[in-house]
Design a protein around this motif. Structure first.
Motif, PDB file in Angstrom:
ATOM      1  N   ALA A  81       0.514  -1.068   0.047  1.00  0.00           N
ATOM      2  CA  ALA A  81       0.357  -0.155  -0.076  1.00  0.00           C
ATOM      3  C   ALA A  81       0.883   1.262  -0.573  1.00  0.00           C
ATOM      4  O   ALA A  81       1.947   1.524   0.795  1.00  0.00           O
ATOM      5  N   ALA A  82       0.615   2.135  -0.688  1.00  0.00           N
ATOM      6  CA  ALA A  82       1.439   3.463  -0.957  1.00  0.00           C
ATOM      7  C   ALA A  82       0.210   4.736  -1.219  1.00  0.00           C
ATOM      8  O   ALA A  82      -0.908   4.484  -1.659  1.00  0.00           O
ATOM      9  N   PRO A  83       0.742   5.924  -0.172  1.00  0.00           N
ATOM     10  CA  PRO A  83      -0.158   7.198  -0.854  1.00  0.00           C
ATOM     11  C   PRO A  83      -0.760   7.289  -2.040  1.00  0.00           C
ATOM     12  O   PRO A  83       0.720   7.641  -2.605  1.00  0.00           O
ATOM     13  N   VAL A  84      -1.841   7.525  -2.129  1.00  0.00           N
ATOM     14  CA  VAL A  84      -2.136   8.036  -3.596  1.00  0.00           C
ATOM     15  C   VAL A  84      -3.058   8.910  -3.600  1.00  0.00           C
ATOM     16  O   VAL A  84      -2.807  10.196  -4.718  1.00  0.00           O
ATOM     17  N   ALA A  85      -3.590  10.056  -2.184  1.00  0.00           N
ATOM     18  CA  ALA A  85      -3.988  11.152  -2.577  1.00  0.00           C
ATOM     19  C   ALA A  85      -3.779  11.551  -1.474  1.00  0.00           C
ATOM     20  O   ALA A  85      -3.125  11.451  -0.372  1.00  0.00           O
ATOM     21  N   ARG A  86      -4.295  12.799  -0.834  1.00  0.00           N
ATOM     22  CA  ARG A  86      -4.176  13.510  -0.030  1.00  0.00           C
ATOM     23  C   ARG A  86      -5.164  14.370   0.196  1.00  0.00           C
ATOM     24  O   ARG A  86      -5.738  14.694  -0.339  1.00  0.00           O
ATOM     25  N   VAL A  87      -5.606  14.441   1.523  1.00  0.00           N
ATOM     26  CA  VAL A  87      -6.516  15.200   2.044  1.00  0.00           C
ATOM     27  C   VAL A  87      -6.453  16.596   1.842  1.00  0.00           C
ATOM     28  O   VAL A  87      -5.899  17.516   2.362  1.00  0.00           O
ATOM     29  N   ASP A  88      -7.122  17.356   1.350  1.00  0.00           N
ATOM     30  CA  ASP A  88      -7.166  18.943   0.687  1.00  0.00           C
ATOM     31  C   ASP A  88      -7.627  19.561   1.930  1.00  0.00           C
ATOM     32  O   ASP A  88      -7.199  20.974   2.876  1.00  0.00           O
ATOM     33  N   PHE A  89      -9.115  18.704   2.503  1.00  0.00           N
ATOM     34  CA  PHE A  89      -9.676  19.270   3.575  1.00  0.00           C
ATOM     35  C   PHE A  89     -10.845  18.324   3.795  1.00  0.00           C
ATOM     36  O   PHE A  89     -10.745  17.144   3.335  1.00  0.00           O
ATOM     37  N   ALA A  90     -10.866  18.406   5.546  1.00  0.00           N
ATOM     38  CA  ALA A  90     -12.108  17.902   6.006  1.00  0.00           C
ATOM     39  C   ALA A  90     -12.908  17.830   7.186  1.00  0.00           C
ATOM     40  O   ALA A  90     -12.070  18.049   7.840  1.00  0.00           O
ATOM     41  N   VAL A  91     -13.690  18.149   7.164  1.00  0.00           N
ATOM     42  CA  VAL A  91     -14.426  18.434   8.508  1.00  0.00           C
ATOM     43  C   VAL A  91     -15.714  17.412   9.576  1.00  0.00           C
ATOM     44  O   VAL A  91     -16.239  16.606   8.390  1.00  0.00           O
ATOM     45  N   GLY A  92     -14.757  16.693  10.551  1.00  0.00           N
ATOM     46  CA  GLY A  92     -16.086  16.142  11.024  1.00  0.00           C
ATOM     47  C   GLY A  92     -14.979  15.163  11.616  1.00  0.00           C
ATOM     48  O   GLY A  92     -14.114  15.081  11.230  1.00  0.00           O
ATOM     49  N   ASN A  93     -15.834  13.929  11.384  1.00  0.00           N
ATOM     50  CA  ASN A  93     -15.461  13.214  11.899  1.00  0.00           C
ATOM     51  C   ASN A  93     -14.831  11.744  10.751  1.00  0.00           C
ATOM     52  O   ASN A  93     -15.668  11.354  10.628  1.00  0.00           O
TER      53      ASN A  93
END
Length: 476
Positions: A28-40
């Motif tokens: 497994a390898a990182p394939v995406a980045r979280v631009d933003f996350a709101v909440g849980n």
């Protein structure tokens, strides 16, 4: 232009279902980045381990993103965007992209419930069979497009631009620009409908009064929903410090027969910044009494009165202008996208001959549009200054000559500048994820300017990305 479609055979649908049910968990390898996350918002690994996702977190192949009552936006390594609505479960079964289209790239995704809006990246452009989004009701194949999926017992969605094909055991349906599709269940053929999707959900009646560090809000205090580049970023005290691998653009005067300017751009050198965010050294160059004029954690800029070693051999009266940031690792993945940039900040210009600055000498604006093409990447840059009481306006093309770096010569845009026209030579680079910042140094000259012109540095921030004339911002 003929429309191209993607048709999944019954055997292909079976293989896709098997791949979705048993994703590859190894390597497994990182394939995406979280631009933003709101909440849980949570990521669930194939082993069942969970972790909370926040802005900047990496998401790996095989993981499931569960937004619960929140929402999140993912930016993938091939330039794709996926915005997940509340109560969504979305799994990255397989994602392969090595920075080029060689047939090995593919994306197998599963939506178990909820809704998403996406603008696809490289994967699927040259070989549409390499991209699939699977639900239990239908499978969606694409060729470079923007579309939505709203999934419960049935699925419904709209194509914003491009074309998709929605298939299940009862048949297939081509859906193109502006059309909405509906699939009642896996045994009912997909059909077109006049009822659009309900993405995104309506915002809360009253905007929240408090925000966490990882939330993005607009100028009125409302949470951003999709593609938050246009929103006001949350306040943060994080700055670049310590020793990093960095791109550096620097400019100064040097000792020669008459005033001279030395201007360098270095792609991937070792740079050290002080605890205050000022550049202390890069490569073998040591800056003396460096001053930070700005540092947002991605890019930093400032001045130093002199330096020793390295690229520059200086006199005590020389001034160095610099801009520095961590290199963009995935500029090649932006091919086919156009980034737009505006001025974030810069140093006050200093005279080449005297090394002095004046409160009347200012960099007023800088705007860049850059096409990250696969070959001959280029852009158009405008810059304006107030120098020696004059308004200097220039514009011209810039071109990539080495990875994430660029250079160009800007010409005076004032029509009445006969005989006294100004020009500016610039060297620059892109830094941050998906080239979210640009930095450059400049030398402005002209017959109307004394002191053999002026030098300085500037930092620009990305205000948007464009794919096939689609603005990457919700509602456009």
């Amino acid at each position: 232009m003929p429309q191209e479609t993607f048709r999944l055979s019954p055997r292909g649908m079976l293989l896709a279902s098997i791949a979705a049910a048993f994703p590859l968990a190894s390597q497994a390898a990182p394939v995406a980045r979280v631009d933003f996350a709101v909440g849980n918002v949570m990521a669930v690994a194939p082993t069942g381990q969970t972790r909370q996702l926040a802005k900047g977190a990496q998401v790996e192949e095989g993981e499931t993103v569960n937004t619960n009552a929140g929402r999140a936006q993912l930016r993938f390594v091939d330039g794709a965007y996926v915005s997940l609505q509340p109560e969504s479960e979305f799994r990255i079964d397989q994602y392969r992209y090595e920075g080029r289209e060689d047939g090995s790239e593919n994306a197998l995704l599963s939506l178990f419930k909820g809704g998403l809006r996406t603008i696809t990246g490289f994967i699927g452009r040259s070989n549409k069979k390499n991209y699939q989004v699977t639900t239990t009701v239908a499978t969606i194949g694409i060729r470079g497009t923007e579309y939505t999926i709203q999934y419960g017992e049935s699925i419904r969605g709209t194509v914003g631009d491009g074309q998709i094909e929605v298939c299940n055991g009862a048949g297939c349906l081509n859906v193109t620009d502006g059309e909405t599709y509906y699939v009642a269940n896996q045994d009912t053929q997909p059909v077109l409908t006049n009822k659009g999707t309900d993405l995104p959900p309506a915002p809360p009646e009253s905007p929240p009064q408090k925000f966490t560090e990882n939330e993005n809000v607009d100028e009125e205090g409302n949470l951003c929903t999709l593609f938050p580049e246009q929103c006001l970023a949350p306040s943060t005290t994080t700055i670049l410090t310590g020793t990093i691998t960095a791109n550096v653009a620097a400019i100064t005067t040097v000792e020669c027969e008459g005033p001279c300017v030395d201007q360098v751009t270095i792609d991937g050198t070792t740079a050290t910044l002080s605890n205050a965010g000022a550049l202390v050294s890069f490569g073998s160059q040591t800056l003396n009494s460096s001053i930070s004029n700005g540092n947002d954690g991605i890019i930093a800029w400032g001045t130093a009165p002199s330096s020793t070693g390295g690229e520059f051999s200086l006199t005590p009266t020389d001034t160095i202008h610099y801009v520095v940031g961590a290199p963009s690792s995935n500029v090649s993945a932006l091919g086919g996208l156009t980034g737009t940039y505006s001025l974030l900040g810069g140093t006050d210009p200093t005279g080449v001959n005297s090394g002095l600055t004046s409160t009347t000498n200012k960099l007023n604006s800088a705007d860049l549009s850059f096409n990250f093409a696969d070959v001959s990447a280029s852009g158009f840059l405008r810059m304006s200054w107030t120098l020696e009481g004059q308004s200097i306006n220039t514009a011209g093309s810039v071109s990539s000559f080495s990875g994430p770096t660029f250079s160009g010569n800007l010409l005076d845009t004032d029509q009445l500048c006969s005989g006294t026209c100004a020009s500016a030579f610039v060297n620059g680079f892109f830094v941050g994820s998906n080239a979210e910042r640009a930095g450059l140094s400049y030398h402005v000259t002209g017959e109307s300017l004394s002191d053999d012109g002026h030098i300085g540095a500037a930092a620009l921030t990305q205000t948007g990305l464009t794919l096939s004339d689609i603005r990457l911002q919700e509602g456009q």
